[in-house]
Design a protein around this motif. Structure first.
Motif, mmCIF file in Angstrom:
data_model
loop_
_atom_site.group_PDB
_atom_site.id
_atom_site.type_symbol
_atom_site.label_atom_id
_atom_site.label_comp_id
_atom_site.label_asym_id
_atom_site.label_seq_id
_atom_site.Cartn_x
_atom_site.Cartn_y
_atom_site.Cartn_z
ATOM 1 N N VAL A 102 46.100 9.959 -42.062
ATOM 2 C CA VAL A 102 45.376 10.720 -41.041
ATOM 3 C C VAL A 102 44.862 12.022 -41.650
ATOM 4 C CG1 VAL A 102 45.605 11.941 -38.847
ATOM 5 C CG2 VAL A 102 46.700 9.715 -39.161
ATOM 6 N N ILE A 107 46.222 12.939 -30.680
ATOM 7 C CA ILE A 107 46.248 11.708 -31.468
ATOM 8 C C ILE A 107 47.692 11.218 -31.527
ATOM 9 C CG2 ILE A 107 45.808 10.704 -33.739
ATOM 10 C CD1 ILE A 107 43.718 13.009 -34.117
ATOM 11 N N THR A 108 47.912 9.990 -31.081
ATOM 12 C CA THR A 108 49.269 9.447 -31.076
ATOM 13 C C THR A 108 49.577 8.843 -32.438
ATOM 14 O OG1 THR A 108 48.845 8.844 -28.798
ATOM 15 C CG2 THR A 108 50.856 7.997 -29.782
ATOM 16 N N THR A 109 50.413 9.518 -33.190
ATOM 17 C CA THR A 109 50.807 9.040 -34.509
ATOM 18 C C THR A 109 52.151 9.665 -34.837
ATOM 19 O OG1 THR A 109 50.318 9.136 -36.871
ATOM 20 C CG2 THR A 109 49.375 10.870 -35.520
ATOM 21 N N ALA A 128 45.515 5.731 -41.456
ATOM 22 C CA ALA A 128 44.661 5.687 -40.274
ATOM 23 C C ALA A 128 44.507 4.258 -39.763
ATOM 24 C CB ALA A 128 43.300 6.291 -40.584
ATOM 25 N N LYS A 174 46.618 2.076 -39.409
ATOM 26 C CA LYS A 174 47.729 1.607 -38.585
ATOM 27 C C LYS A 174 47.632 2.141 -37.168
ATOM 28 C CE LYS A 174 51.069 0.682 -42.161
ATOM 29 N NZ LYS A 174 51.886 1.410 -43.118
ATOM 30 N N LEU A 175 46.683 3.028 -36.917
ATOM 31 C CA LEU A 175 46.553 3.578 -35.567
ATOM 32 C C LEU A 175 45.696 2.655 -34.702
ATOM 33 C CD1 LEU A 175 45.959 7.382 -36.212
ATOM 34 C CD2 LEU A 175 48.082 6.111 -36.154
ATOM 35 N N SER A 176 45.819 2.836 -33.398
ATOM 36 C CA SER A 176 44.990 2.062 -32.475
ATOM 37 C C SER A 176 43.550 2.542 -32.578
ATOM 38 C CB SER A 176 45.489 2.252 -31.057
ATOM 39 O OG SER A 176 45.243 3.587 -30.657
ATOM 40 N N ASN A 187 42.962 6.049 -31.148
ATOM 41 C CA ASN A 187 43.444 7.157 -31.962
ATOM 42 C C ASN A 187 42.632 7.310 -33.237
ATOM 43 O OD1 ASN A 187 45.695 8.347 -30.490
ATOM 44 N ND2 ASN A 187 46.596 6.308 -30.669
#
Lengths: 296, 511
Positions: B350, B388-390, B397, B399-401, B404
Motif C-alpha cells: 500500500v 482504507i481497510t488494511t 495492494a 490483496k485488498l478488495s 480499498n
C-alpha cells in the motif's frame, strides 16, 4: 473467484529448509551417479569438500572461481526482476574481456590506481554497448531481447575468435598459433591479496557489487522502477515512468556487471585474452541468478 | 419446498481474520438465493467452502439433509455442485467444446467429443442457449464466455449452481437473458446461489442472505424487502443513494479540448473531432456504452496515448501530445478504469503504491534513497483519511478488495493533482457504501475548485454528480446536455448514436 488456500508468505524457516532439502537431494543424486561408476562415495565427497574449502589455497581458488559467476548472476537478477529476459551475459563477459584488453593497450603505463579502474571501466563500457544495442532493438523495433541477445552472443564470441586467430590480437611468432593473445605485462596483473597467492584483488568486487545491487533494488527509485516493471509495466507507464529509458538503463547495468566478470577474468586469472576460459560463465550466471535471487 | 443444501454454524478463519463466523444458510430446491454483502463480507469464502476450495474450521454442510465432506472442487462436482467464477478459468486457444470436456472426462484418457457434443446440444436446445460449440473461446465476447462456464456446470449435471458476480461483465441486455435462463433452470429443479453486490439483481431473487463482516445479518424473502432495507443491512447504516450536490458557479476554464482525434492500433479512428471544456467547480460527465472511445479519451488526456489531431489546453497551456510525466507534473490526476492493471502495482505494498509515479519526488527521497519513513508516514495518513481497510501499510495492494484498492488510487491522485482530475469509471464494481464515499470525495474536490471529467456507465451516477453530460458514441460526442433538463431516456437515445437534437429541442422548450 478462484481462491486456493495456501501459505500466505513463505517464512524464513521454510525457505531455508527448502534450500537444504534441495542441496541434500542434489548430493543424493550425485551419490547414485558416483556409486554407479564403482567409486567410493564418501571418498569422493570428502575430496570435493577438501578441494573446495579444505585449505586456504582451496578456499582462495573457490573464491576466484565464484567471482565471475556472482557477477553474471547479479546481471541476471537485475534484468530478470524487471522481466527483461536478457541472455546476453555470455557475450557481455567476452566483451568485457575484450574491452579490458583494448584498455590495457591504451592505458599502458598509467599508475595502478588509475590503470585498473580504467581498464575495468572500459571492459564494462564494452559490455554496456552490447546491452545498449539490445535495448535499442527492443525499444525501437520491438525485437525480443532473448533473440537479440543470443544472436549478439554469437557475434561477439566469433569476433574474439577472429581477433585471436589471424586477427590483430593473436599471438604471433613461434611455430604454433594458439587461440590466444600474447601475455599482458605483469604490471597489468590484478595484485594478489595475500603475498603470491592466486587470490587477486578482483574477488572483492562481486561482494561490493552485490551490496550495491541489493541497496539499489530495495531502497532507490530505480530499484522501485525495476521491480515495478517486472510486476506491472502498464501501471508504471500510466504513472509517468519512461519505460524505454528504464529498459535501457537496466540492460546496460546488467551488461556492465557481466562485462566486469570478463574483465576480472582477464586481469586476475588468465592474464591474456583467450576464449576457452570465458565460455559458459554468462550462461551459468543465469542459473546462479535463478537459484540465488529469482526463485524467491 | 425441500432443502437442497444447508450450512450450519460454518466458521472459517484466515491467519486471525474470521471470514465466516458461525454462518447458517439454507438453499431450497428451485430457488434463486442471493448472497449479498460488501466486498470482504464473506460471500466468496462461504461459496468457496461449499465448492470445496476451503475446508471450514467449524460447522457442517448438508446436502439433502445428509452431512457431506466437500474436500475439493472435484468432490463438489461429484455432489452436483457447480460454480461459475467471476474470473473465468477457460483456455482461450481451445474451442467451447474443448474447454468444457477437458478435465471433466469421467473415465478413460481419450476425449469422447461426439458424445459430449450431443449432450451439450441437448442442453443448449433445452435452455435456448445460443452458443457455437466450435468457436474458439478467444473469439467470444466476455459475456458469451460466461455461457461456456455455465454450460460446463450443466454438462456436469450440477443441481446446485453458484454464480459469482455473473453480471459484472454483462450488458443490461445480456444480464436479462442470463436471468431468464437461470429462471428456467430453477423451474427444472436446480437451485442457484447468486453472489452479488448489485441491488437490482438481488431484487430478482427469491430469497436473500445478507452478510456483513463474516456474519449473517438476515435472511429475507426478497419480495418482502426493499433495496433501502437491504443496503442498510449490508452497510450497517443508512446509505444515501443520491449525494447532495451544492450549486456552484463554474470558475476559470481548466481544460479546453478542441477537435481532438486519435487512432487505434490498426489506424482506426477511435476519437473523432472531440471538443469540450471543463471549468473549476465543474464535473463534466462522459456517458456512453463501454467501448465508445471513453477509455481512449482519458488516455489522450493523461498523456498515455498520442492524439492524431486537435488541441488540449490545460490552464491555458497547450499540452496535446505531452508525456504522462509532463501531465502529472502539471497537476493532472488520473483514476483509470482498470485499477489493478493501470492504477496500481498489485505486488507493491500500500505504501509503495501511494507514491507510485512520484517515487523520484524529493518529498519521498532522502538523497539517492527513497525515504521509507516519509512514505510509510504518508501511507498511514492516507489509510486513516480515506478509511482504507488494511492490516497495515505493508500489505500488498493486490490483496485488498476492489474498493480499498480504488481508495489508494484516489488518495494518491487527489494528493498530487492540482486543478484537474480525470476519473474513468471510478465506482465500477464497488459496494454501495464505497460508491457513496467515492462520490462524496469527487464532490469535495469539485467544491475545492477542481475541474473533474467523470466517465460512468451508470447514468444515475452522472445525473447525480455531473454539471454537464457529454454523450459519446463511436468516438464522437453526440451532444453535451444539462442533466437537469434531460431525462435518462433521452441520454440513452444519444448513447445509441442519435445526435443531441432531442436534448437541444428540450432545452429550447425550457428556455
Amino acid at each position: 473467484m478462484i481462491v486456493f488456500e495456501r501459505r500466505m508468505e513463505a517464512n524464513a524457516l521454510w525457505t531455508l529448509s527448502s534450500f537444504i532439502m534441495a542441496i541434500v537431494a542434489g548430493l543424493a543424486a550425485s551419490a547414485v551417479l558416483i556409486a554407479s561408476t564403482g567409486a567410493n562415495v564418501p571418498d569422493v565427497f570428502g575430496a570435493l569438500l577438501q578441494g573446495s574449502v579444505g585449505s586456504p589455497k582451496a578456499l582462495a581458488t573457490t573464491l576466484v572461481k565464484a567471482t565471475p559467476l556472482i557477477l553474471t548472476g547479479l546481471a541476471t537478477v537485475i534484468a530478470f526482476r524487471a522481466q527483461i529476459w536478457s541472455i546476453g551475459q555470455e557475450g557481455q563477459v567476452f566483451a568485457g574481456a575484450m574491452g579490458g584488453y583494448l584498455g590495457a593497450q591504451l592505458l599502458a603505463g598509467l599508475p595502478p590506481l588509475l590503470f585498473f579502474p580504467g581498464v575495468l571501466a572500459l571492459g564494462m563500457a564494452a559490455g554496456m554497448g552490447l546491452g545498449w544495442i539490445a535495448a535499442v532493438l527492443r525499444n525501437r523495433f520491438a525485437v525480443n531481447e532473448i533473440i537479440s541477445t543470443v544472436m549478439l552472443n554469437y557475434l561477439v564470441v566469433y569476433l574474439l575468435s577472429w581477433l585471436l586467430q589471424g586477427g590483430p590480437w593473436g599471438e604471433t611468432g613461434g611455430t604454433i598459433s594458439y587461440h590466444q593473445s600474447p601475455m599482458l605485462p605483469d604490471t597489468a596483473f590484478l595484485p594478489a591479496l595475500f603475498g603470491s597467492s592466486r587470490l587477486h584483488a578482483g574477488v572483492l568486487l562481486p561482494f561490493l557489487a552485490a551490496a550495491i545491487c541489493a541497496l539499489v533494488m530495495s531502497r532507490t527509485p530505480l530499484g522501485y522502477e525495476i521491480r515495478g516493471l517486472g510486476y506491472n509495466p502498464e501501471a508504471l507507464r500510466h504513472k509517468g515512468v519512461d519505460i524505454a529509458r528504464t529498459v535501457s538503463v537496466i540492460m546496460m547495468a546488467s551488461a556492465a556487471l557481466a562485462a566486469l566478470a570478463g574483465a576480472i577474468e582477464l586481469f586476475g586469472v588468465s592474464h591474456r585474452l583467450r576464449a576457452d576460459n570465458l565460455i559458459g560463465l554468462g550462461y551459468a550466471g543465469i542459473i546462479v541468478g535463478m537459484i540465488g535471487g529469482l526463485s524467491r | 419446498m425441500s432443502t437442497a443444501l444447508r450450512v450450519e454454524g460454518l466458521t472459517k478463519r484466515f491467519a486471525g481474520v474470521t471470514a465466516n463466523d458461525d454462518v447458517d444458510f439454507d438453499l431450497r430446491r428451485g430457488e434463486i438465493h442471493c448472497l449479498f454483502g460488501e466486498n470482504g463480507a464473506g460471500k466468496s469464502t462461504l461459496s468457496s467452502c461449499i465448492f470445496g476450495f476451503y475446508r471450514p474450521d467449524k460447522g457442517e454442510i448438508l446436502l439433502r439433509d445428509q452431512p457431506v465432506q466437500i474436500a475439493s472442487p472435484m468432490d463438489a462436482i461429484r455432489h452436483g455442485i457447480g460454480m461459475v467464477h467471476q474470473h473465468f478459468v477457460l483456455v482461450p486457444e481451445f474451442t467451447v467444446l474443448e474447454n468444457i470436456i477437458v478435465g471433466t472426462q469421467r473415465s478413460g484418457w481419450r476425449l469422447n467429443a461426439a458424445e459430449a457434443r450431443q449432450k451439450l446440444r441437448g442442453i443448449c436446445d433445452g435452455y435456448g442457449i445460443d452458443l457455437d460449440l466450435d468457436a474458439y473461446v478467444w473469439e467470444l465476447p466476455v459475456g458469451r464466455q460466461q455461457w461456456v462456464e455455465i454450460l460446463k456446470a450443466l454438462y456436469l449435471d450440477a443441481q446446485i449452481l453458484i454464480l459469482d458476480e455473473p453480471t459484472a461483465v454483462l450488458t443490461p441486455g445480456e444480464s436479462k437473458v442470463l436471468f431468464d435462463i437461470v429462471r428456467k433452470m430453477c423451474a427444472r429443479g436446480m437451485s442457484i446461489i447468486l453472489i452479488t453486490h448489485k441491488l437490482v439483481e438481488v431484487m430478482q431473487s427469491d430469497r436473500v442472505t445478507v452478510l456483513r463482516k463474516g456474519r449473517v445479518v438476515a435472511t429475507l424473502d426478497t419480495p418482502a424487502t426493499t433495496p433501502d432495507e437491504l443496503a442498510r443491512l449490508m452497510v450497517g447504516r443508512d446509505v444515501s443513494f443520491t449525494v447532495t450536490k451544492p450549486e456552484l458557479a463554474p470558475g476559470e476554464t481548466i481544460l479546453a479540448v478542441e477537435g481532438l482525434s486519435a487512432r487505434g492500433f490498426w489506424g482506426d479512428a477511435v476519437l473523432k473531432d472531440v471538443s469540450f471544456s471543463v471549468a473549476q467547480h465543474e464535473i463534466l460527465g462522459i456517458a456512453g456504452v463501454a467501448g465508445n472511445g471513453q477509455k481512449e479519451l482519458f488516455e489522450v488526456l493523461c498523456g498515455v496515448r498520442r492524439p492524431a489531431a486537435g488541441s488540449i489546453r490545460f490552464k491555458g497551456e497547450e499540452v496535446a501530445g505531452m508525456s504522462p510525466r509532463a501531465m502529472m507534473d502539471r497537476g493532472v490526476g488520473h483514476i483509470p478504469d482498470d485499477r489493478f492493471r493501470e492504477g496500481l502495482v498489485p505486488e507493491f505494498s500500500v505504501a509503495e503504491n501511494v507514491v507510485l509515479g512520484w517515487q523520484r519526488s524529493p518529498k519521498y527521497c532522502n538523497g539517492p534513497l527513497m525515504d521509507r519513513e516519509a512514505i510509510t508516514g504518508l501511507a498511514r495518513e492516507m489509510i486513516g483519511e480515506y478509511q482504507i481497510t488494511t492490516r497495515d501499510e505493508h500489505v500488498s495492494a493486490g490483496k485488498l478488495s476492489g474498493g480499498n484498492a480504488q481508495k489508494i488510487i484516489i488518495a494518491r491522485e487527489f494528493l498530487h493533482a492540482s486543478g484537474l482530475v480525470l476519473a474513468n469509471q471510478p465506482t465500477r464494481g464497488l459496494d454501495v457504501g464505497v460508491i457513496e464515499y467515492v462520490q462524496t470525495q469527487l464532490l469535495k474536490k469539485r467544491a475545492e475548485g477542481f475541474a473533474i471529467v467523470l466517465a460512468s456507465e451508470e447514468l444515475s451516477d452522472l445525473f447525480s454528480l455531473a454539471d454537464r453530460i457529454a454523450v459519446m458514441f463511436k468516438g464522437e460526442i453526440m451532444g453535451i446536455v444539462d442533466p437537469r433538463k434531460v431525462t435518462v431516456a433521452e441520454v440513452g437515445v444519444m448513447m445509441a448514436g442519435r445526435r443531441g437534437d432531442i436534448a437541444a429541442s428540450k432545452e429550447r422548450v425550457s428556455a
